[in-house]
Scaffold this active site. Structure first.
Site, PDB file in Angstrom:
ATOM      1  N   ILE A 186      15.022 -29.462 -37.935  1.00  0.00           N
ATOM      2  CA  ILE A 186      14.576 -29.127 -36.790  1.00  0.00           C
ATOM      3  C   ILE A 186      13.160 -28.678 -36.869  1.00  0.00           C
ATOM      4  CG2 ILE A 186      15.272 -27.579 -34.722  1.00  0.00           C
ATOM      5  CD1 ILE A 186      17.460 -29.707 -35.397  1.00  0.00           C
ATOM      6  N   ASP A 234       7.597 -20.989 -44.571  1.00  0.00           N
ATOM      7  CA  ASP A 234       8.789 -21.487 -45.101  1.00  0.00           C
ATOM      8  C   ASP A 234       8.820 -20.816 -46.494  1.00  0.00           C
ATOM      9  OD1 ASP A 234      11.191 -22.925 -45.871  1.00  0.00           O
ATOM     10  OD2 ASP A 234      10.815 -24.211 -44.266  1.00  0.00           O
ATOM     11  N   GLY A 282      23.048 -22.617 -34.542  1.00  0.00           N
ATOM     12  CA  GLY A 282      23.896 -22.119 -35.804  1.00  0.00           C
ATOM     13  C   GLY A 282      24.246 -20.689 -35.800  1.00  0.00           C
ATOM     14  N   SER A 312      23.821 -25.370 -29.729  1.00  0.00           N
ATOM     15  CA  SER A 312      23.736 -26.318 -30.725  1.00  0.00           C
ATOM     16  C   SER A 312      23.796 -27.860 -30.278  1.00  0.00           C
ATOM     17  CB  SER A 312      24.938 -26.622 -31.606  1.00  0.00           C
ATOM     18  OG  SER A 312      26.327 -26.956 -30.797  1.00  0.00           O
ATOM     19  N   CYS A 313      23.539 -29.075 -31.034  1.00  0.00           N
ATOM     20  CA  CYS A 313      23.357 -30.262 -30.510  1.00  0.00           C
ATOM     21  C   CYS A 313      24.693 -30.708 -29.737  1.00  0.00           C
ATOM     22  CB  CYS A 313      23.341 -31.336 -31.749  1.00  0.00           C
ATOM     23  SG  CYS A 313      24.508 -31.091 -33.094  1.00  0.00           S
ATOM     24  N   HIS A 316      26.711 -37.767 -33.695  1.00  0.00           N
ATOM     25  CA  HIS A 316      28.062 -37.268 -33.229  1.00  0.00           C
ATOM     26  C   HIS A 316      28.518 -38.511 -32.027  1.00  0.00           C
ATOM     27  CE1 HIS A 316      27.391 -33.508 -35.472  1.00  0.00           C
ATOM     28  NE2 HIS A 316      26.267 -33.329 -34.755  1.00  0.00           N
ATOM     29  N   ASN A 318      22.150 -35.556 -33.585  1.00  0.00           N
ATOM     30  CA  ASN A 318      22.341 -34.290 -33.919  1.00  0.00           C
ATOM     31  C   ASN A 318      20.970 -33.607 -34.471  1.00  0.00           C
ATOM     32  OD1 ASN A 318      23.525 -36.030 -35.886  1.00  0.00           O
ATOM     33  ND2 ASN A 318      22.649 -34.582 -37.319  1.00  0.00           N
TER      34      ASN A 318
END
Length: 336
Positions: free
Chosen positions: A12, A33, A110, A139-140, A220, A301
């Site tokens: 993402i 990160d 999440g 969420s997606c 999905h 997703n």
């Protein structure tokens, strides 16, 4: 011109960073990160400023030959808002840091609703996010539910909705690490978490979901049975869905008979990574029988929440107060 940080440069995060970079009213100040592999190499190629989340990560990044601008504290000091795209539960730990430095923040679906205290879907509740300190882009799957049901609700057609979700086993790039084969795994609880999650954005929704994990990674797929407020025609329903700029009508006769053919179409369209920001809803499969509606659609997703995140940035920072203006601007820059 608002300055934005992206913490977490994964599936993402890299998409959010690229989307921010395309906007004319916000600036990607840097990404942060702990990784020091090919993903950071690609960020460097895009001339993104690199920051490390920990001192150990900074050493590893420098040993790998990357130029590190500083740590997370230095990055946060420069920005108006941070988009946290770290793995599940990591963002919840980062939130205290954002609060202590007085930074607005966005987390992803999440995390629990309570992490931000507000959950966001652009076409549903943009106005409630104006100038607040934090939100969670749902969420997606939840994003797709809200887009479709909100469209029906706007047309005064929605009474209740019951959906079955076929969930991809894992993200495509992680399929070598896990996932399922030769089986299907139903989620233990009904409703599955997506229904209550949609209600965190719109408590008025009468929605129940059930979900099953299936052995594929492309997307999905949802099947929905909706009780309408009245007997309606198919055209009435289609016109309701078409009020959303982020629902794309597709047809079997176009050769779009499966999630892999849909993915191939978006690759051919030139979308980065073949991303489908829209809900791809089969127009010719859709059936209205009296006051009952049946339809199915596909959810990418990895991509569907990207435009929502851009709109959430605008809402929280107050760049644009009208959701229609923000959605149109985001759509244009992302090619929706």
């Amino acid at each position: 011109m608002k300055k934005i940080a992206v913490v977490g440069y994964g599936v993402i995060g890299k998409r959010v960073a690229d989307a921010i970079d395309k906007q004319h009213d916000m600036e990607l100040t840097g990404i942060c990160d702990i990784i020091s592999d090919w993903r950071i190499e690609n960020a460097v190629r895009k001339n993104y400023n690199i920051y490390s989340a920990t001192q150990e990560a900074e050493k590893e990044m420098k040993n790998a030959g990357f130029s590190v601008k500083g740590g997370m504290t230095e990055l946060l000091d420069q920005v108006d808002l941070v988009v946290d795209c770290t793995p599940k539960k990591v963002a919840a730990k980062n939130v205290e840091r954002y609060k202590s430095q007085g930074k607005k923040f966005i987390v992803q679906g999440g995390e629990k609703h309570e992490t931000a205290g507000h959950s966001f879907s652009a076409e549903n509740n943009y106005q409630t996010a104006l100038n607040i300190d934090a939100t969670r882009v749902v969420s997606c799957n939840t994003t797709s539910i809200l887009r479709t049901l909100t469209a029906l609700k706007r047309a005064n057609l929605l009474q209740s909705a019951r959906g079955t979700l076929l969930r991809r086993a894992t993200d495509p790039w992680e399929s070598h690490m896990g996932g399922i084969m030769n089986t299907m795994v139903p989620e233990k609880d009904i409703p599955s978490h997506q229904g209550p999650d949609a209600q965190s954005v719109d408590p008025e929704l009468d929605v129940i979901t059930a979900a099953v994990k299936v052995p594929e990674t492309l997307s999905h797929m949802h099947y929905w049975n909706v009780r309408l407020t009245k007997k309606a025609s198919k055209d009435e329903v289609l016109n309701a869905f078409k009020t959303s700029t982020r629902i794309k009508m597709i047809r079997y006769e176009q050769g779009l008979v499966s999630n892999n053919t849909i993915k191939e179409m978006f690759l051919d369209m030139g979308r980065p990574w073949g991303d489908m920001y829209e809900v791809a809803l089969w127009e010719d499969m859709l059936k209205v029988q009296g006051d009952e509606l049946f339809y199915a659609y596909v959810v990418d997703n990895q991509a569907i929440v990207i435009p929502e995140t851009i709109d959430a940035i605008r809402a929280l920072t107050g760049i644009i107060e009208d959701e229609h203006v923000s959605i149109l601007k985001t759509n244009r820059t992302l090619g929706i």
